[in-house]
Enzyme design. Structure first.
Site, PDB file in Angstrom:
ATOM      1  N   GLY A 224      -8.849  87.811  13.385  1.00  0.00           N
ATOM      2  CA  GLY A 224      -9.477  89.139  13.437  1.00  0.00           C
ATOM      3  C   GLY A 224      -9.356  89.756  11.953  1.00  0.00           C
ATOM      4  O   GLY A 224     -10.335  90.212  11.544  1.00  0.00           O
TER       5      GLY A 224
ATOM      6  N   SER B 274     -10.873  79.660   8.325  1.00  0.00           N
ATOM      7  CA  SER B 274     -12.301  80.327   8.775  1.00  0.00           C
ATOM      8  C   SER B 274     -12.807  80.894   7.376  1.00  0.00           C
ATOM      9  O   SER B 274     -14.054  80.656   7.069  1.00  0.00           O
ATOM     10  CB  SER B 274     -12.199  81.118   9.610  1.00  0.00           C
ATOM     11  OG  SER B 274     -11.384  82.240   9.353  1.00  0.00           O
TER      12      SER B 274
ATOM     13  N   ALA C 158     -10.648  80.827  18.864  1.00  0.00           N
ATOM     14  CA  ALA C 158     -10.877  82.052  18.202  1.00  0.00           C
ATOM     15  C   ALA C 158     -12.058  81.832  17.436  1.00  0.00           C
ATOM     16  O   ALA C 158     -12.887  82.772  17.385  1.00  0.00           O
ATOM     17  CB  ALA C 158      -9.543  82.680  17.478  1.00  0.00           C
TER      18      ALA C 158
ATOM     19  N   HIS D  27       4.935  80.856  11.654  1.00  0.00           N
ATOM     20  CA  HIS D  27       3.661  81.833  11.967  1.00  0.00           C
ATOM     21  C   HIS D  27       3.843  82.452  13.091  1.00  0.00           C
ATOM     22  O   HIS D  27       2.553  82.807  13.752  1.00  0.00           O
ATOM     23  CB  HIS D  27       2.236  81.298  11.538  1.00  0.00           C
ATOM     24  CG  HIS D  27       2.341  80.735  10.117  1.00  0.00           C
ATOM     25  ND1 HIS D  27       2.536  79.286   9.768  1.00  0.00           N
ATOM     26  CD2 HIS D  27       1.794  81.229   8.980  1.00  0.00           C
ATOM     27  CE1 HIS D  27       2.325  79.372   8.539  1.00  0.00           C
ATOM     28  NE2 HIS D  27       1.912  80.281   8.120  1.00  0.00           N
TER      29      HIS D  27
HETATM   30  N1  LIG Z   1     -10.823  71.505  10.664  1.00  0.00           N
HETATM   31  C1  LIG Z   1     -11.682  72.660  11.155  1.00  0.00           C
HETATM   32  N2  LIG Z   1     -12.905  72.307  11.202  1.00  0.00           N
HETATM   33  C2  LIG Z   1     -13.434  73.498  11.690  1.00  0.00           C
HETATM   34  N3  LIG Z   1     -12.839  74.450  12.294  1.00  0.00           N
HETATM   35  C3  LIG Z   1     -11.512  74.696  12.139  1.00  0.00           C
HETATM   36  C4  LIG Z   1     -10.804  73.712  11.692  1.00  0.00           C
HETATM   37  N4  LIG Z   1      -9.513  74.294  11.672  1.00  0.00           N
HETATM   38  C5  LIG Z   1      -9.570  75.483  12.387  1.00  0.00           C
HETATM   39  N5  LIG Z   1     -10.740  75.785  12.350  1.00  0.00           N
HETATM   40  C6  LIG Z   1     -11.221  77.032  12.905  1.00  0.00           C
HETATM   41  O1  LIG Z   1     -10.667  78.128  12.430  1.00  0.00           O
HETATM   42  C7  LIG Z   1      -9.968  79.008  13.294  1.00  0.00           C
HETATM   43  C8  LIG Z   1      -8.918  79.864  12.789  1.00  0.00           C
HETATM   44  O2  LIG Z   1      -9.281  80.630  11.645  1.00  0.00           O
HETATM   45  P1  LIG Z   1      -8.542  81.451  10.814  1.00  0.00           P
HETATM   46  O3  LIG Z   1      -7.396  82.060  11.891  1.00  0.00           O
HETATM   47  O4  LIG Z   1      -9.279  82.464  10.412  1.00  0.00           O
HETATM   48  O5  LIG Z   1      -7.579  80.559   9.959  1.00  0.00           O
HETATM   49  P2  LIG Z   1      -6.000  80.258   9.833  1.00  0.00           P
HETATM   50  O6  LIG Z   1      -5.819  79.312  10.994  1.00  0.00           O
HETATM   51  O7  LIG Z   1      -6.128  79.476   8.632  1.00  0.00           O
HETATM   52  O8  LIG Z   1      -5.299  81.469   9.877  1.00  0.00           O
HETATM   53  C9  LIG Z   1      -9.867  78.126  14.395  1.00  0.00           C
HETATM   54  O9  LIG Z   1      -9.965  79.001  15.661  1.00  0.00           O
HETATM   55  C10 LIG Z   1     -10.817  77.153  14.457  1.00  0.00           C
HETATM   56  O10 LIG Z   1     -12.264  77.767  15.008  1.00  0.00           O
HETATM   57  O1  LIG Z   2      -0.602  80.746   7.210  1.00  0.00           O
HETATM   58  C1  LIG Z   2      -0.732  80.041   6.105  1.00  0.00           C
HETATM   59  C2  LIG Z   2      -1.900  79.002   5.504  1.00  0.00           C
HETATM   60  O2  LIG Z   2      -2.326  78.431   6.546  1.00  0.00           O
HETATM   61  P1  LIG Z   2      -3.742  79.029   7.189  1.00  0.00           P
HETATM   62  O3  LIG Z   2      -4.315  77.521   7.657  1.00  0.00           O
HETATM   63  O4  LIG Z   2      -4.751  79.534   6.389  1.00  0.00           O
HETATM   64  O5  LIG Z   2      -3.527  79.819   8.506  1.00  0.00           O
HETATM   65  C3  LIG Z   2       0.251  80.449   5.356  1.00  0.00           C
HETATM   66  O6  LIG Z   2       0.970  81.634   5.867  1.00  0.00           O
HETATM   67  C4  LIG Z   2       1.276  79.487   4.802  1.00  0.00           C
HETATM   68  O7  LIG Z   2       0.818  79.093   3.521  1.00  0.00           O
END
Ligand SMILES: Nc1ncnc2c1ncn2[C@@H]1O[C@H](COP(=O)(O)OP(=O)(O)O)[C@@H](O)[C@H]1O
Ligand SMILES: O=C(COP(=O)(O)O)[C@@H](O)CO
Length: 583
Positions: free
Chosen positions: A407, A450, A562, A217
């Site tokens: 974002g 998120s 974030a 990623h």
């Molecule tokens: N286990 C968790 N419990 C609560 N919030 C979490 C957890 N893991 C990640 N987050 C929140 O989610 C945010 C990331 O969101 P986002 O970038 O939309 O999701 P992803 O990491 O799945 O791409 C982090 O900055 C953090 O605040």
């Molecule tokens: O990033 C992926 C999923 O994980 P998130 O926790 O939602 O970021 C994806 O590209 C790999 O399945």
């Protein structure tokens, strides 16, 4: 650099549309992703894979006979939503139960887990197997915390071949877990990837240096070293993987291994072959027999210049599953019989997925609750505005130790929530129902960690407000406290882990206290938003203990989380609406 796109937010959907148009012989579009063009054989276990976009051929390119029965396809670097996974699994189910298998990322774990619960509640036997092959993301003693990278293919292939052989779900699950326990990957990179619409890569590697221990990623590597020759790269990859053999195995000599030399997106096939030449020699010297090696792009990260090596330590029962024939758009092996004729016009192969029928009725609501629903919709509009205004900044913060998509995800989620709220208001929804509709839309459209958590937040507040009474400050405070509990229950993060929980808990606490002191809602919310802003800032000093940011803990020091920042921004935006209502 991703150069060819229309709008970044539509990239994943448009890529999927084109992929399906080009591969109708193998796949058909269903809501949430794709399934095989031909139906799952009656009684056969359906293997459903999935994850974010940006990793092609993972995941849609691995759907076809001998491989997955379906793939749930999320937005760029974000897990598909539980709703998407559920829909794909229902479309793929052939009566033999469903195995959901995916890489170990917080968003995927949350959404696939929720889909599993839903399917089981509906009477479809469903299990999950999480892939954890990336040895650089956690030590061997904590292998359950490892990320899933190119080893995905070994686990998916094993599960799918077992299903194709007619084995029952319990056996398919056992073999998939065994495959995961015997698969290890390790990678290096020379440059990061750039998300569609972004003007800078998620990380850069200084000239003549390489990142060691990369993810898929655009997470930076865990350390840096001088750029190696192809032979040196092969030596590093092989020696690192031979340093961690499967449990109970003392020496690689005499073992047989499936081998995957995976290009991350910008490494040419010829370069991979130059590296593989030495990988093959070193494995041979170590006494390892390479079985059906794969050299090519199998799990990518947009245009990242990197390469990973996977060793899948075979056993007598795993080897026939690894070598079994398969026929998917991006992976073909051996010979299978002819496919059923599925023409583009066939009813089995609709041009576009059937959408869920739109809801046309809502539960009865009181006049007071309907009036409050208008304020809730104004608040959602304010959320959309603030997320939109700060989306680039949120992406930049997320890129420091995450995947840079915060974002994008927040934008998709908040816009969908507003639209669902607007439709619900039009149907006469009260405040509670409006928020519950918005919750489902946010989780479904955003996916990712998120997305799942914001779905919980809005649903908990909606449940507390209900549709009967005019929501008062106490009901709002109860809802926000329930949201904090719900997020911690689902995401399993605690205060101090450097997540949005570090803001949600003080927000709920400050709101509850101010309301208990008798302050009116707008004033109480002002105090809560102030607490949230301070808490979000303070996350800069924390080290992440969970999720994607954890392996990069030191890098994130000095940068706030974030999800914590976006929550504080949203709290302040909602205060603006509440204060204006008071004027
Ligand atoms: N286990 C968790 N419990 C609560 N919030 C979490 C957890 N893991 C990640 N987050 C929140 O989610 C945010 C990331 O969101 P986002 O970038 O939309 O999701 P992803 O990491 O799945 O791409 C982090 O900055 C953090 O605040
Ligand atoms: O990033 C992926 C999923 O994980 P998130 O926790 O939602 O970021 C994806 O590209 C790999 O399945």
């Amino acid at each position: 650099m991703t150069r060819l796109f229309n709008t970044p937010a539509a990239f994943a959907d448009e890529a999927l549309e084109g992929f399906v148009a080009a591969h109708r012989r193998w796949v058909r579009r269903v809501p949430g992703g794709v399934v095989r063009a031909t139906p799952t054989a009656p009684g056969q276990v359906a293997v459903v894979i999935g994850g974010g976009s940006g990793h092609y051929p993972a995941f849609s390119g691995l759907v076809g006979r001998g491989l997955a029965h379906g793939a749930a396809v999320g937005n760029v670097f974000a897990s598909p939503s539980a709703q998407q996974v559920h829909q794909v699994a229902k479309a793929a189910h052939g009566g033999g139960g469903v195995l959901l298998t995916f890489g170990n990322y917080a968003g995927d774990v949350l959404h696939f887990g929720q889909a599993e619960e839903r399917l089981n509640a509906e009477g479809i036997d469903c299990r999950t197997v999480v892939v954890t092959d990336d040895i650089s993301s956690a030590p061997a003693e904590e292998s359950a915390k490892r990320r899933g990278v190119a080893g995905d293919l070994a686990v998916f292939k094993t599960a799918a071949a077992a299903a194709e052989a007619g084995l029952p779900l319990d056996e398919v699950v056992r073999l998939a877990r065994l495959a995961n326990a015997r698969t290890r990957s390790f990678g290096i990179a020379f440059s990061g990837c750039t998300l569609p619409g972004a003007d800078a890569p998620l990380f850069t590697v200084p000239e003549s240096r390489m990142a060691v221990g990369l993810g898929i990623h655009g997470e930076p590597g865990l350390s840096e070293a001088a750029v190696p020759t192809a032979d040196e790269a092969a030596e590093l990859l092989v020696s690192t993987l031979l340093g961690e053999l499967p449990e109970g195995v003392e020496t690689p000599r005499g073992l047989r291994a499936g081998v995957i030399l995976n290009g991350l997106g910008a490494v040419k096939y010829e370069e991979l072959f130059v590296v593989y030449r030495t990988v093959a020699r070193l494995l041979d010297e170590a006494g390892v027999v390479a079985v059906d090696p794969e050299v090519g792009e199998l799990v990518t990260s947009f245009d990242m210049a990197g390469v990973s090596l996977t060793l899948f330590w075979l056993t007598e029962e795993l080897e026939p599953l690894w070598t079994a024939p398969a026929d998917a758009p991006a992976y073909r092996k051996g010979a299978l019989g002819p496919t059923a004729d599925v023409s583009p016009e066939s009813p089995e192969n609709p041009e576009s997925p059937e959408e869920q029928p739109e809801q046309t009725t809502v539960p009865q609501a009181s006049e007071e609750s309907r009036a409050a629903a208008r304020t809730v919709l104004d608040a959602l509009a304010a959320v959309v505005r603030t997320v939109d205004e700060h989306a680039d900044e949120l992406g930049r913060i997320d890129a420091v130790a995450g995947d840079g998509d915060h974002g994008i995800g927040m934008r998709r989620g908040s816009e969908a929530a507003y639209e669902a709220g607007r439709r619900a208001l039009g149907l006469g929804a009260g405040a509670g129902t409006l928020l519950c509709h918005a919750a489902d839309a946010w989780a479904d459209r955003a996916g990712g960690t998120s997305g799942a958590l914001w779905g919980v937040i809005l649903r908990q507040v909606g449940t507390a407000l209900g549709d009967a009474d005019r929501p008062d400050a106490a009901a709002v405070a109860t809802g926000v406290a329930a949201a904090a509990d719900g997020v911690m229950r689902l995401g399993k993060a605690e205060v101090g882990d450097k997540t949005m929980v570090d803001v949600l808990v003080p927000l709920a606490g400050a709101l509850g206290e101010a309301v208990a002191e008798g302050q009116p809602l707008a004033a109480a919310w002002d105090a809560a938003a102030t607490a949230a802003e301070a808490a979000a800032k303070a996350t800069a000093e924390l080290l992440p203990r969970l999720g994607r940011a954890r392996p990069h803990a030191e890098k994130s020091l000095g940068t706030p989380d974030a999800g914590a920042v976006s929550l504080a921004l949203i709290a302040r935006a909602v205060h603006g609406v509440l204060a204006a209502k008071n004027d």
